[in-house]
Design an enzyme around this catalytic site. Structure first.
Site, PDB file in Angstrom:
ATOM      1  N   ALA A 185       3.782   1.820  -8.435  1.00  0.00           N
ATOM      2  CA  ALA A 185       3.874   3.119  -9.129  1.00  0.00           C
ATOM      3  C   ALA A 185       5.300   3.651  -9.100  1.00  0.00           C
ATOM      4  CB  ALA A 185       2.914   4.131  -8.515  1.00  0.00           C
TER       5      ALA A 185
ATOM      6  N   ASP B 205      -1.580   6.902  -7.291  1.00  0.00           N
ATOM      7  CA  ASP B 205      -0.245   6.393  -6.968  1.00  0.00           C
ATOM      8  C   ASP B 205       0.786   6.931  -7.948  1.00  0.00           C
ATOM      9  OD1 ASP B 205      -1.687   4.877  -5.187  1.00  0.00           O
ATOM     10  OD2 ASP B 205      -0.516   3.060  -5.529  1.00  0.00           O
TER      11      ASP B 205
ATOM     12  N   GLY C 201       2.617   2.217  -2.609  1.00  0.00           N
ATOM     13  CA  GLY C 201       2.806   2.655  -3.994  1.00  0.00           C
ATOM     14  C   GLY C 201       4.021   2.061  -4.666  1.00  0.00           C
TER      15      GLY C 201
ATOM     16  N   GLY D  68       0.801  -1.226   0.000  1.00  0.00           N
ATOM     17  CA  GLY D  68       0.000   0.000   0.000  1.00  0.00           C
ATOM     18  C   GLY D  68       0.827   1.265   0.000  1.00  0.00           C
TER      19      GLY D  68
END
Ligand code: PMV
Length: 310
Positions: free
Chosen positions: A109, A148, A106, A104
């Site tokens: 990304a 993200d 990111g 969680g």
């Protein structure tokens, strides 16, 4: 077609303070960049025709970017580099990560944005980086909101919504957060699908929770801008309960929350897709280290984050 990847690229990790899941349905979310999330270095291989390799030791990741591969990370990486018209052979790409993967913060990304920067170079405009990164994010997340990738690209404290995009939130006074990984991996697309199934089954019950999460984001932004930490803590606690009611909680998240409360935290909530991943914990002013030490004694490994100015 460029002939070489650029040698170095960075991307920020991110922490969602408010609005996860609701952002998928058009509500606003508030997120902040975690500087130094991922650094990628690309060097040429002796054999320029060999498939590129990608390794991020902190994530136990070591894969060839084989065009036939069905490995999700390889497919996403190839989609990003392909979009950049960058070479997908003849390079070794090594990553140094400050954030854990699949929790969680990111990580996907950071990878897609940093790969886009390897492909397009340090001076490429942000929209081009984001367009390339989105090709990979779609492979990781199905239909990502884009939050993200935006934060991985720009950093800072950001309000984001699907229709209005991103706008910077500039608190005059910053605050500390502790990010506490549960060690329970989870898959964003599965969690998003889980919420979708609940809403489809009982829209009258679950849609109001989505709207409430959006309102919590707006109140949270106000609390951040006014440096109202007690209000921020209450909103974090409420958001956590609302996310639990949406079905994206996990017993380990609540365990971390209880430990944080026992150690004196003002507030705590899950961050990101839930179902595992991380909690964010708000320490009382001046007590960040004491709280981190207390959590460490209880077997957790908190990550320090500063939101807004130092
Ligand atoms: O992948 P995570 O855990 O950072 O979650 C992303 C946030 C969600 O709102 C759950 C999904 C999305 O695409 O916005």
């Amino acid at each position: 077609m460029t002939f070489a990847l650029h040698p170095l690229a960075n991307a920020d990790g991110k922490v969602i303070l408010f609005g996860e899941h609701a952002v998928v349905y058009g509500e606003p979310a508030l997120a902040a960049g975690l500087t130094g999330g991922l650094t990628l270095r690309a060097t040429p291989l002796d054999d320029p025709t060999a498939f590129a390799t990608l390794s991020v030791p902190a994530w136990d990741l070591e894969i060839p970017l084989d065009v036939e591969s069905d490995h999700q990370v390889a497919r996403a990486a190839l989609a990003v580099l392909g979009h950049c018209d960058a070479p997908v052979r003849g390079h070794r790409i090594i990553g140094e990560a400050r954030i854990p993967s699949r929790s969680g913060l990111g990580s996907s990304a950071t990878l897609t944005v940093a790969l886009a920067r390897l492909g397009l170079g340090p001076n490429a405009p942000a929209p081009a980086i984001l367009a390339a990164a989105t090709e990979g994010e779609q492979i990781f997340h199905g239909a990502p909101s884009g939050i993200d990738a935006h934060v991985a690209c720009h950093g800072g404290v950001v309000r984001f919504s699907r229709d209005l995009g991103a706008s910077e939130v500039r608190p005059r006074v910053g605050f500390d957060l502790l990010i506490v990984p549960t060690g329970v991996p989870r898959h964003t697309a599965t969690q998003v699908a889980h919420v979708r199934a609940r809403i489809d089954a009982e829209p009258q019950v679950y849609e109001p929770l989505i709207r409430a999460l959006g309102s919590t984001t707006m109140a949270g932004i106000d609390a951040v801008l006014h440096h109202d930490l007690p209000r921020l803590a209450t909103l974090m606690n409420t958001a956590h309960e609302t996310l639990n009611a949406l079905g994206v909680g996990h017993p380990r998240l609540d365990e971390v929350r209880r430990d944080a409360q026992t150690e004196g935290a003002l507030g705590a909530k899950l961050t990101g897709a839930g179902g595992g991943g991380c909690m964010i914990v708000l320490p009382p002013p001046g007590a960040t280290k004491a709280l981190a030490d207390g959590l460490t004694r209880r077997g957790h490994a908190p990550i320090f984050a500063r939101i807004g100015p130092p």
